[in-house]
Design a protein around this motif. Structure first.
Motif, short mmCIF file in Angstrom:
data_model
loop_
_atom_site.label_atom_id
_atom_site.label_comp_id
_atom_site.label_asym_id
_atom_site.label_seq_id
_atom_site.Cartn_x
_atom_site.Cartn_y
_atom_site.Cartn_z
N ALA B 96 0.84 -1.20 0.00
CA ALA B 96 0.00 0.00 0.00
C ALA B 96 0.87 1.25 0.00
CB ALA B 96 -0.92 0.00 1.21
N ALA B 97 2.05 1.15 0.63
CA ALA B 97 2.95 2.31 0.65
C ALA B 97 3.36 2.68 -0.77
CB ALA B 97 4.18 1.99 1.49
N TYR B 98 3.75 1.67 -1.55
CA TYR B 98 4.17 1.95 -2.92
C TYR B 98 3.00 2.45 -3.75
CZ TYR B 98 6.23 1.20 -7.54
OH TYR B 98 6.70 1.38 -8.80
N GLU B 99 1.84 1.83 -3.55
CA GLU B 99 0.66 2.26 -4.32
C GLU B 99 0.33 3.72 -4.02
OE1 GLU B 99 -3.15 1.15 -3.10
OE2 GLU B 99 -3.95 0.90 -5.12
N SER B 100 0.39 4.09 -2.72
CA SER B 100 0.03 5.47 -2.40
C SER B 100 1.06 6.44 -2.97
CB SER B 100 -0.11 5.65 -0.89
OG SER B 100 1.12 5.40 -0.26
N THR B 101 2.34 6.01 -3.04
CA THR B 101 3.35 6.89 -3.64
C THR B 101 3.11 7.03 -5.15
OG1 THR B 101 4.83 5.92 -2.02
CG2 THR B 101 5.80 7.39 -3.63
N LEU B 102 2.68 5.93 -5.80
CA LEU B 102 2.32 6.01 -7.21
C LEU B 102 1.15 6.97 -7.39
CD1 LEU B 102 2.38 2.38 -8.67
CD2 LEU B 102 3.88 4.27 -9.26
N ASN B 103 0.17 6.88 -6.48
CA ASN B 103 -0.99 7.76 -6.59
C ASN B 103 -0.59 9.21 -6.40
OD1 ASN B 103 -2.61 5.60 -7.07
ND2 ASN B 103 -3.28 5.37 -4.95
N ILE B 104 0.33 9.45 -5.45
CA ILE B 104 0.82 10.83 -5.27
C ILE B 104 1.44 11.32 -6.57
CG2 ILE B 104 2.59 12.22 -4.13
CD1 ILE B 104 2.09 10.57 -1.60
N SER B 105 2.17 10.42 -7.24
CA SER B 105 2.89 10.82 -8.44
C SER B 105 1.96 11.04 -9.63
CB SER B 105 3.94 9.78 -8.81
OG SER B 105 4.80 9.54 -7.73
N PHE B 106 0.89 10.25 -9.74
CA PHE B 106 0.10 10.29 -10.96
C PHE B 106 -1.32 10.79 -10.79
CE2 PHE B 106 3.30 7.05 -12.16
CZ PHE B 106 3.83 7.72 -13.23
N ASP B 107 -1.88 10.65 -9.60
CA ASP B 107 -3.31 10.95 -9.45
C ASP B 107 -3.59 12.15 -8.57
OD1 ASP B 107 -4.35 8.78 -11.04
OD2 ASP B 107 -3.53 7.47 -9.49
#
Lengths: 293, 563
Positions: B96-107
């Protein structure tokens, strides 16, 4: 190791490259198109002597001349013809290190029995073979042989040594995300997370995939050149290979959303930027403020 | 204060709205005195005194951008399947940590910019601390009474590195995981207690399920709180002890020459704050940093070529890379080579750094209080020791990125490792020797100029046929033409232009902000005034300029250099 004939190939090669550079690139910049264009010119200005010698030795009459010239476009058109031409090329440029029966010569070159046309495609197409000199690893260069000659060499090696053959169809027909997972699992430890390459021991290196075409990547996986392991179809199925190629080529074509990619090599480049650009700019800034006393 | 509660205008009472408000505030809080003292506090002016401020301002950027990032970051190692915007990772299992960082980056709107600003500011924070530390070291600003602040500064540097490492790990991408794996190996390499330390930190097998959460609390709460407290203490001590200054005209051990906090210094500081924030924003917007989407989620079975830490941990990595593979057994305990490279060396380095003021005080027996800075050349041993340490650090640093250097410059990685090993042992002594000689040379030249004057570049032939260079003395000379000025620890002019040998330079940093003709006119007026007023006195400017054919002065009489 280069025979006189092979070295006679080289000078016009340089001239052709110069000509190629002066011409503005038209059409798609994709590697495949470039290769095609390059080979067309090469065909036009091909080493006539080599081709003529091959034709004379095969004993094919003038009636066979036209089909022989188009053999590159259709390697199955006249297989024995291509094999014979390939043997001639092999005798001229490869035999010194790989031996008269593809058995290899200790200290010079490995056996080519079982490497198949995939290995020939990769090695000759990326200019790694014929080798200029023995060093840690064959460097990538513009290819010495024309498409046609490569096909002939491939036919010869395939006929006499056997081994993996080149695939056909769409080489990117695979799942993107799965390709990424497989890439990180099998490739990233040497080629880096974005396919930028990396160092191996003693001057060897995993090359950057930036210039690699689909077929070059596929044939590399099939043949395991230099220090790369072989990824046979029992390890990575053809579909998985296509997935990896899809991922690599997608990554390469993808823009960097964060700005300048600075090489996609990770924190070393970032450290360089903060010290040279960041600290540099700020030192300039405070020096400027200092003069405002 | 009871007497002031009577309303109505009185003599000395403020009449403006702001004045009245200020009066009311002071009436209740009694702050006018301290505020006046603070605003009138004098800070010496030198560009190198702003280096620490860069660190302070990048820390402010870090606090603001970091707080914003916490709104969207999820410090959980729970496994999720990605189904977001970035197509090449869709359907991949990740934390979830990586997913949330991806979301910060793209969404998240502006997420990538803030994330990149945060990371660049972190690199800048540590870099500016290091540059600030070097300035303090080489000018002797750490000497009594400032040893405490030096020690706090070194602690801040170590904490900043730990803070950076924790932040590096939070996205849980392939690079983070690689760093964490190395960190876990370093824990395990500690003799005797290594395994227990490892299990205490990770709470189970690698990578476990708790480490991201623990590092998160360290990263956003514990270390920043300590950093904030220490920075406040650092600044309070600085204000209390007053800033050091370079020696110069009117500057003594007992005064501070510079600008008041308000308005000059405050204006400069605010300007620098904007420059630092602007630089972080520019880098964050224009240069990609830590592209976690290219790296992919962490999986202990995977690793990428060129796995490096951020620059400030690079020297530790370098130490681990070049330390020979010696399996040393001491008192029956096996100590793996990574311990020496990754813990022994940095421990030694930071230990020596923290204790340096004490070491120097004991070795030089200089226990006096110092408020005037030293020029690096005047303390050759310290300067050379510093150069030696910097050289060793740079060799380790280069070794930390030796695989990339080998790859990009077509070198053998093995050769790079041997360069690191041999260089670490041989280059620092060479740097010491070279720096020492340079310091001595500069010192001697300073003395030479004070004694014989500035070399004018004018060659004169004597009647005897001998050629000599004309020197311009800086002060009165004795009968041999030797100057009698003592060296005061300040910069000595080395060129005629610095003592008015040329016309005054046109002011302006980027472009001239004065009219050359106007400047020349003023200079002529000044020169005429000087001639009439000080005709009998020795002068450095005006008619004495050798370029105008005049003799430098009586003191500048051609001299025998052998005198």
């Amino acid at each position: 190791m280069s025979t006189p004939n092979a070295s006679s190939v080289a000078p016009p090669e340089g001239g052709r490259r110069g000509l190629f550079r002066r011409r503005p690139a038209v059409g798609t910049p994709a590697a495949a198109a470039r290769d095609r264009r390059r080979s067309k010119q090469r065909r036009r200005l091909a080493n006539v002597a080599g081709l003529m010698a091959a034709l004379v030795l095969t004993g094919v009459g003038y009636s066979a001349l036209a089909p022989g010239a188009s053999a590159a476009d259709d390697p199955t058109g006249n297989p024995s013809n291509a094999v014979e031409a390939g043997r001639e090329l092999y005798t001229r440029s490869c035999i010194t290190c790989h031996g008269s029966n593809l058995e290899g010569i200790p200290g010079r070159g490995p056996s080519l029995i079982g490497v198949g046309e995939a290995a020939v495609y990769f090695q000759v197409h990326t200019g790694r073979m014929p080798l200029v000199r023995q060093e840690a690893q064959a460097p990538e260069r513009p290819p010495i042989f024309s498409e046609e000659e490569i096909d002939q060499l491939m036919a010869y090696i395939q006929e006499n040594g056997g081994g993996p053959t080149l695939p056909s169809g769409d080489l990117r027909a695979g799942d993107l995300a799965e390709g990424g997972e497989l890439f990180r699992l099998n490739c990233a430890q040497c080629h880096n997370f974005a396919g930028e390459g990396g160092a191996l021991s003693s001057g060897k290196r995993a090359p950057s995939l930036r210039e690699a075409s689909d077929m070059v990547i596929y044939s590399a996986m099939l043949s395991g050149p230099e220090n790369m392991p072989v990824f046979g179809d029992n390890q990575l199925s053809p579909d998985e290979k296509r997935s990896i190629i899809n991922y690599v080529q997608t990554l390469k074509a993808q823009a960097d959303p964060g700005g300048a990619g600075i090489g996609r090599v990770g924190p070393v480049a970032e450290g360089l930027v903060i010290w040279v650009v960041g600290i540099g700019a700020l030192l300039f800034g405070i020096f400027w403020m200092g003069t405002k006393a | 204060m009871a007497t002031n509660t009577v309303p109505g205008p009185r003599v000395g009472q403020p009449t403006s709205l702001a004045g009245k408000a200020a009066f009311e505030v002071d009436d209740r809080l009694i702050v006018a005195g301290p505020v006046r003292r603070t605003l009138n506090k004098v800070f010496p002016d030198h560009w190198s005194f702003l280096l620490g401020e860069i660190a302070l301002y990048s820390f402010i950027v870090l606090l603001l951008s970091g707080t914003w990032l916490t709104f969207f970051y999820d410090a959980s190692m729970k496994e999720v399947i990605y189904d977001g915007t970035y197509a090449p990772l869709r359907g991949i299992e990740m934390s979830a940590a990586y997913e949330s960082t991806l979301n910060i980056s793209f969404d998240v709107r502006g997420g990538l910019l803030i994330r990149q600003m945060h990371h660049w500011a972190a690199l800048l924070f540590v870099a500016s601390i290091v540059v600030h530390l070097l300035r303090i070291f080489f000018t002797g600003a750490f000497r009594r009474p400032r040893e405490t602040n030096w020690f706090i500064g070194v602690t801040l540097l170590v904490l900043a590195m730990l803070e950076g490492f924790a932040g590096y790990t939070l996205p849980d991408d392939l690079l983070s995981g690689g760093g964490l794996r190395i960190f876990s190996a370093v824990f395990l390499s500690i003799p005797v207690i290594g395994t227990w330390v490892y299990f205490t930190v990770f709470g189970g097998d690698f990578p476990g399920e708790v480490i991201i959460g623990r590092l998160y609390i360290l990263h956003v709460l514990i270390i920043p709180a300590i950093l904030l407290g220490l920075i406040a203490l650092h600044l309070l001590i600085l204000v209390k002890q007053k800033h050091t200054q370079f020696p110069g005209a009117g500057r003594t051990e007992h005064n501070v020459v510079g600008n008041r906090l308000f308005p000059t210094f405050a204006a400069k500081a605010t300007g620098l704050l904007f420059i630092v924030v602007g630089l972080c924003a520019a880098l964050g917007g224009l240069v990609q940093i830590n592209p976690i989407w290219l790296l992919g989620p962490y999986n202990p079975a995977q690793v990428t070529a060129g796995s490096q830490p951020d620059w400030y941990i690079g020297f530790v990595d370098g130490g681990a890379r070049i330390f020979p593979p010696w399996e040393i057994v001491l008192w029956g305990y096996h100590i793996p080579p990574v311990f020496w490279g990754a813990l022994g060396l940095p421990g030694l380095m930071f230990g020596a750094l923290a204790l340096y003021p004490v070491l120097e005080r004991v070795l030089t027996k200089d226990t006096a209080s110092h408020h005037l800075l030293q020029r690096p050349r005047d303390v050759p041993v310290r300067t050379s020791l510093g150069a030696m340490a910097v050289t060793a650090y740079v060799v380790l640093w280069i070794s930390g990125g030796n695989d990339l250097i080998a790859d990009k410059f077509d070198l053998s990685l093995n050769a790079m490792i041997w360069f690191g090993r041999i260089g670490f042992l041989t280059l620092p002594p060479i740097a010491y020797w070279a720096t020492y000689r340079i310091c001595i040379g500069l010192e001697r030249h300073d003395r030479e100029v004070l004694e014989h004057g500035i070399e004018t570049g004018v060659i004169r032939r004597l009647p005897s046929g001998e050629f000599i260079e004309v020197h311009q003395p800086l002060g009165p000379v004795d009968e041999h033409g030797h100057g009698q000025l003592a060296y005061g620890g300040a910069s000595v002019p080395k060129k005629m232009n610095q003592v008015g040998g040329a016309r005054r330079a046109i002011r302006g940093f980027f472009k001239p902000i004065e009219e050359p003709a106007e400047v020349q006119r003023q200079a002529e007026i000044e020169a005429r005034g000087l001639e009439s007023e000080q005709a009998s006195r020795r002068e450095l400017t005006g008619s004495g300029r050798p370029s105008e054919g005049g003799r430098p002065s009586e003191g500048g009489r051609p001299q025998d250099p052998r005198d």
